[in-house]
Write a protein that holds these residues in place. Structure first.
Motif, PDB file in Angstrom:
ATOM      1  N   ALA A   1     -77.496  28.021  32.086  1.00 59.20           N
ATOM      2  CA  ALA A   1     -78.000  28.879  31.013  1.00 59.20           C
ATOM      3  C   ALA A   1     -76.903  29.729  30.371  1.00 59.20           C
ATOM      4  O   ALA A   1     -76.939  29.999  29.173  1.00 59.20           O
ATOM      5  CB  ALA A   1     -79.105  29.790  31.551  1.00 59.20           C
ATOM      6  N   LYS A   2     -75.920  30.145  31.185  1.00 64.53           N
ATOM      7  CA  LYS A   2     -74.922  31.085  30.673  1.00 64.53           C
ATOM      8  C   LYS A   2     -73.649  30.963  31.507  1.00 64.53           C
ATOM      9  O   LYS A   2     -73.708  30.702  32.710  1.00 64.53           O
ATOM     10  CB  LYS A   2     -75.482  32.511  30.780  1.00 64.53           C
ATOM     11  N   VAL A   3     -72.518  31.178  30.858  1.00 58.14           N
ATOM     12  CA  VAL A   3     -71.221  31.204  31.523  1.00 58.14           C
ATOM     13  C   VAL A   3     -70.555  32.522  31.181  1.00 58.14           C
ATOM     14  O   VAL A   3     -70.477  32.906  30.011  1.00 58.14           O
ATOM     15  CB  VAL A   3     -70.333  30.026  31.072  1.00 58.14           C
ATOM     16  N   ASP A   4     -70.087  33.223  32.198  1.00 56.94           N
ATOM     17  CA  ASP A   4     -69.375  34.488  32.004  1.00 56.94           C
ATOM     18  C   ASP A   4     -68.116  34.434  32.858  1.00 56.94           C
ATOM     19  O   ASP A   4     -68.154  34.752  34.053  1.00 56.94           O
ATOM     20  CB  ASP A   4     -70.263  35.667  32.400  1.00 56.94           C
ATOM     21  N   GLY A   5     -67.025  33.968  32.257  1.00 56.76           N
ATOM     22  CA  GLY A   5     -65.794  33.790  33.024  1.00 56.76           C
ATOM     23  C   GLY A   5     -65.991  32.718  34.073  1.00 56.76           C
ATOM     24  O   GLY A   5     -66.332  31.584  33.761  1.00 56.76           O
TER      25      GLY A   5
ATOM     26  N   PHE B   1     -74.545  30.863  35.475  1.00 52.24           N
ATOM     27  CA  PHE B   1     -75.940  31.276  35.646  1.00 52.24           C
ATOM     28  C   PHE B   1     -76.852  30.091  35.331  1.00 52.24           C
ATOM     29  O   PHE B   1     -76.754  29.501  34.247  1.00 52.24           O
ATOM     30  CB  PHE B   1     -76.263  32.436  34.713  1.00 52.24           C
ATOM     31  N   PHE B   2     -77.719  29.770  36.268  1.00 51.60           N
ATOM     32  CA  PHE B   2     -78.600  28.609  36.143  1.00 51.60           C
ATOM     33  C   PHE B   2     -80.065  29.028  36.151  1.00 51.60           C
ATOM     34  O   PHE B   2     -80.454  29.941  36.888  1.00 51.60           O
ATOM     35  CB  PHE B   2     -78.402  27.652  37.322  1.00 51.60           C
ATOM     36  N   ASP B   3     -80.866  28.319  35.365  1.00 46.60           N
ATOM     37  CA  ASP B   3     -82.321  28.403  35.436  1.00 46.60           C
ATOM     38  C   ASP B   3     -82.781  27.098  36.053  1.00 46.60           C
ATOM     39  O   ASP B   3     -82.406  26.015  35.581  1.00 46.60           O
ATOM     40  CB  ASP B   3     -82.937  28.567  34.047  1.00 46.60           C
TER      41      ASP B   3
ATOM     42  N   PRO C   1     -62.170  24.729  34.858  1.00 45.20           N
ATOM     43  CA  PRO C   1     -62.792  23.961  33.777  1.00 45.20           C
ATOM     44  C   PRO C   1     -63.676  24.853  32.924  1.00 45.20           C
ATOM     45  O   PRO C   1     -64.113  25.921  33.354  1.00 45.20           O
ATOM     46  CB  PRO C   1     -63.625  22.917  34.519  1.00 45.20           C
ATOM     47  N   GLU C   2     -63.939  24.404  31.734  1.00 44.58           N
ATOM     48  CA  GLU C   2     -64.817  25.145  30.831  1.00 44.58           C
ATOM     49  C   GLU C   2     -66.187  24.481  30.853  1.00 44.58           C
ATOM     50  O   GLU C   2     -66.357  23.356  30.400  1.00 44.58           O
ATOM     51  CB  GLU C   2     -64.231  25.134  29.421  1.00 44.58           C
ATOM     52  N   PHE C   3     -67.145  25.183  31.419  1.00 49.16           N
ATOM     53  CA  PHE C   3     -68.514  24.671  31.474  1.00 49.16           C
ATOM     54  C   PHE C   3     -69.288  25.190  30.272  1.00 49.16           C
ATOM     55  O   PHE C   3     -69.134  26.343  29.881  1.00 49.16           O
ATOM     56  CB  PHE C   3     -69.217  25.123  32.755  1.00 49.16           C
ATOM     57  N   LYS C   4     -70.099  24.342  29.700  1.00 51.23           N
ATOM     58  CA  LYS C   4     -70.892  24.706  28.528  1.00 51.23           C
ATOM     59  C   LYS C   4     -72.368  24.846  28.900  1.00 51.23           C
ATOM     60  O   LYS C   4     -72.904  23.989  29.609  1.00 51.23           O
ATOM     61  CB  LYS C   4     -70.777  23.629  27.437  1.00 51.23           C
ATOM     62  N   PRO C   5     -73.028  25.898  28.434  1.00 52.00           N
ATOM     63  CA  PRO C   5     -74.465  26.010  28.656  1.00 52.00           C
ATOM     64  C   PRO C   5     -75.193  24.759  28.159  1.00 52.00           C
ATOM     65  O   PRO C   5     -74.773  24.117  27.201  1.00 52.00           O
ATOM     66  CB  PRO C   5     -74.855  27.239  27.836  1.00 52.00           C
ATOM     67  N   GLY C   6     -76.239  24.414  28.862  1.00 51.27           N
ATOM     68  CA  GLY C   6     -77.026  23.239  28.508  1.00 51.27           C
ATOM     69  C   GLY C   6     -76.822  22.081  29.463  1.00 51.27           C
ATOM     70  O   GLY C   6     -77.643  21.162  29.515  1.00 51.27           O
ATOM     71  N   LEU C   7     -75.729  22.107  30.234  1.00 45.57           N
ATOM     72  CA  LEU C   7     -75.531  21.061  31.237  1.00 45.57           C
ATOM     73  C   LEU C   7     -76.706  21.103  32.209  1.00 45.57           C
ATOM     74  O   LEU C   7     -77.197  22.178  32.555  1.00 45.57           O
ATOM     75  CB  LEU C   7     -74.235  21.289  32.009  1.00 45.57           C
TER      76      LEU C   7
ATOM     77  N   VAL D   1     -80.216  31.102  39.682  1.00 46.27           N
ATOM     78  CA  VAL D   1     -79.102  31.018  40.620  1.00 46.27           C
ATOM     79  C   VAL D   1     -77.822  31.395  39.897  1.00 46.27           C
ATOM     80  O   VAL D   1     -77.556  30.907  38.807  1.00 46.27           O
ATOM     81  CB  VAL D   1     -78.975  29.590  41.210  1.00 46.27           C
ATOM     82  N   GLU D   2     -77.051  32.241  40.532  1.00 48.29           N
ATOM     83  CA  GLU D   2     -75.715  32.584  40.041  1.00 48.29           C
ATOM     84  C   GLU D   2     -74.709  31.992  41.008  1.00 48.29           C
ATOM     85  O   GLU D   2     -74.848  32.140  42.232  1.00 48.29           O
ATOM     86  CB  GLU D   2     -75.537  34.100  39.960  1.00 48.29           C
ATOM     87  N   ARG D   3     -73.704  31.315  40.468  1.00 49.33           N
ATOM     88  CA  ARG D   3     -72.646  30.731  41.283  1.00 49.33           C
ATOM     89  C   ARG D   3     -71.297  31.198  40.744  1.00 49.33           C
ATOM     90  O   ARG D   3     -71.168  31.469  39.546  1.00 49.33           O
ATOM     91  CB  ARG D   3     -72.713  29.203  41.274  1.00 49.33           C
ATOM     92  N   ALA D   4     -70.319  31.282  41.614  1.00 50.00           N
ATOM     93  CA  ALA D   4     -68.959  31.651  41.224  1.00 50.00           C
ATOM     94  C   ALA D   4     -68.043  30.453  41.413  1.00 50.00           C
ATOM     95  O   ALA D   4     -68.091  29.768  42.443  1.00 50.00           O
ATOM     96  CB  ALA D   4     -68.464  32.818  42.062  1.00 50.00           C
ATOM     97  N   LEU D   5     -67.228  30.194  40.426  1.00 48.28           N
ATOM     98  CA  LEU D   5     -66.245  29.116  40.462  1.00 48.28           C
ATOM     99  C   LEU D   5     -64.968  29.671  41.084  1.00 48.28           C
ATOM    100  O   LEU D   5     -64.477  30.730  40.665  1.00 48.28           O
ATOM    101  CB  LEU D   5     -65.973  28.642  39.032  1.00 48.28           C
ATOM    102  N   LEU D   6     -64.454  28.975  42.109  1.00 47.37           N
ATOM    103  CA  LEU D   6     -63.270  29.498  42.783  1.00 47.37           C
ATOM    104  C   LEU D   6     -62.458  28.406  43.441  1.00 47.37           C
ATOM    105  O   LEU D   6     -62.876  27.261  43.541  1.00 47.37           O
ATOM    106  CB  LEU D   6     -63.669  30.567  43.805  1.00 47.37           C
ATOM    107  N   ASP D   7     -61.272  28.806  43.909  1.00 43.39           N
ATOM    108  CA  ASP D   7     -60.376  27.920  44.633  1.00 43.39           C
ATOM    109  C   ASP D   7     -60.950  27.708  46.031  1.00 43.39           C
ATOM    110  O   ASP D   7     -61.115  28.652  46.796  1.00 43.39           O
ATOM    111  CB  ASP D   7     -58.979  28.552  44.706  1.00 43.39           C
ATOM    112  N   ARG D   8     -61.258  26.469  46.354  1.00 42.51           N
ATOM    113  CA  ARG D   8     -61.940  26.150  47.610  1.00 42.51           C
ATOM    114  C   ARG D   8     -61.116  26.558  48.834  1.00 42.51           C
ATOM    115  O   ARG D   8     -61.627  27.190  49.759  1.00 42.51           O
ATOM    116  CB  ARG D   8     -62.242  24.649  47.646  1.00 42.51           C
ATOM    117  N   GLN D   9     -59.857  26.175  48.888  1.00 45.60           N
ATOM    118  CA  GLN D   9     -59.027  26.454  50.060  1.00 45.60           C
ATOM    119  C   GLN D   9     -58.824  27.951  50.267  1.00 45.60           C
ATOM    120  O   GLN D   9     -58.900  28.434  51.399  1.00 45.60           O
ATOM    121  CB  GLN D   9     -57.667  25.746  49.952  1.00 45.60           C
ATOM    122  N   ARG D  10     -58.575  28.691  49.199  1.00 43.76           N
ATOM    123  CA  ARG D  10     -58.410  30.148  49.332  1.00 43.76           C
ATOM    124  C   ARG D  10     -59.685  30.789  49.842  1.00 43.76           C
ATOM    125  O   ARG D  10     -59.638  31.716  50.660  1.00 43.76           O
ATOM    126  CB  ARG D  10     -58.009  30.763  47.985  1.00 43.76           C
TER     127      ARG D  10
END
Length: 131
Positions: free
Chosen positions: A88-92, A96-98, A4-10, A113-122
């Protein structure tokens, strides 16, 4: 799998009323009966998960990859703290969250906090197969 495409400000917020189980004494991060720094971090991460969980499709997840915590003031047992997370920011696939944590009008902590979006099962399969 399409990401999905996440937009800063959420944003999202979560609340916690501090109990004995949330204190530095209970968590082993100190010997005082106030909100523990590890609990502040967990609360901040929970808020970031809430931000993404509303929009993330099945089969995907986010995992924490980095965090910095500035725990500014103590919070005693019985007080309510509110964590407000803002994307705050999306890079691929990196998000990045404040996060701010308040006790009423008082700023208690700031967390990045930095989080990575990934395939859960893999991700789970990879974790299980680590030697």
């Amino acid at each position: 799998m399409e990401f999905p495409e996440f937009k800063p400000g959420l944003s999202a917020r979560v609340e916690l009323t501090v109990t004995d189980a949330d204190t530095a004494q209970s968590l082993g991060s100190g010997d005082v009966p106030v909100l523990a720094t590890p609990r502040v971090l967990a609360l901040a991460e929970t808020a970031t998960v809430v931000v993404t969980s509303r929009l993330i499709p099945g089969g995907l997840t986010t995992v924490g990859t980095r965090a910095t915590v500035e725990h500014l003031l103590p919070t005693p047992i019985g007080r309510k703290v509110v964590a407000q997370a803002v994307l705050a920011k999306v890079d691929g696939r990196r998000l990045f969250f404040d996060v701010t944590v308040h006790d009423g009008a008082t700023l208690v902590a700031e967390v990045r906090v930095e989080r990575a979006l990934l395939d859960r099962q893999r991700f789970i399969e990879k974790a299980i197969n680590i030697p």
